[in-house]
Enzyme design. Structure first.
Site, short mmCIF file in Angstrom:
data_model
loop_
_atom_site.label_atom_id
_atom_site.label_comp_id
_atom_site.label_asym_id
_atom_site.label_seq_id
_atom_site.Cartn_x
_atom_site.Cartn_y
_atom_site.Cartn_z
N VAL A 14 35.79 39.02 42.36
CA VAL A 14 34.58 38.21 42.23
C VAL A 14 33.47 39.17 41.78
O VAL A 14 33.01 40.00 42.56
CB VAL A 14 34.21 37.53 43.56
CG1 VAL A 14 32.95 36.69 43.39
CG2 VAL A 14 35.37 36.67 44.06
N GLU A 26 41.71 42.20 46.38
CA GLU A 26 42.48 42.52 47.59
C GLU A 26 41.71 42.10 48.84
O GLU A 26 42.27 41.51 49.76
CB GLU A 26 42.78 44.02 47.66
CG GLU A 26 43.64 44.52 46.52
CD GLU A 26 42.82 45.05 45.35
OE1 GLU A 26 41.82 44.40 44.95
OE2 GLU A 26 43.18 46.11 44.81
N CYS A 58 41.66 50.00 46.07
CA CYS A 58 40.65 51.06 46.24
C CYS A 58 40.58 51.44 47.73
O CYS A 58 41.17 50.78 48.60
CB CYS A 58 39.30 50.59 45.72
SG CYS A 58 38.48 49.37 46.77
#
Ligand SMILES: [Zn+2]
Length: 103
Positions: A14, A26, A58
């Site tokens: 998003v 995620e 990440c």
């Protein structure tokens, strides 16, 4: 996201014009799983490669995954642009010294 209730919860990135407010796919999937009252069991990424390598979560997403799913939660990654085989890792392998380790 595969959950303990047998469901699959999707996540998408998003984006936001203020980059700090964007949210990785995620974490969208992880938080959506919690919102549904389920527990995450596995995370799968289907994304373009990052350079030559498959794209993995990440650090921020790994930290959330560590707290919600534990260090042994499997993470699968593959590329959308080629027929790359699905690679498997775990939260603990990708974030071996995370500040919170769930046993
Ligand atoms: Zn992320």
């Amino acid at each position: 996201m595969h959950t303990d209730s047998g469901g699959v919860v999707p996540g998408v990135i998003v984006e936001n014009v203020s980059l700090g407010l964007a949210m990785c796919a995620e974490r969208v999937a992880l938080f959506s799983t919690v919102a549904l009252g389920a527990r995450p069991l596995a995370l799968a990424l289907v994304a373009p490669r990052t350079g030559e390598d498959l794209t993995w979560p990440c650090g921020a997403c790994l930290q959330v995954a560590l707290e919600l799913g534990g260090s042994s939660m499997p993470i699968y990654a593959t590329s959308v642009a080629d027929d790359a085989p699905i690679s498997r890792s775990t939260v603990g392998e990708l974030l071996p010294n995370g500040p919170f380790v769930r046993r």
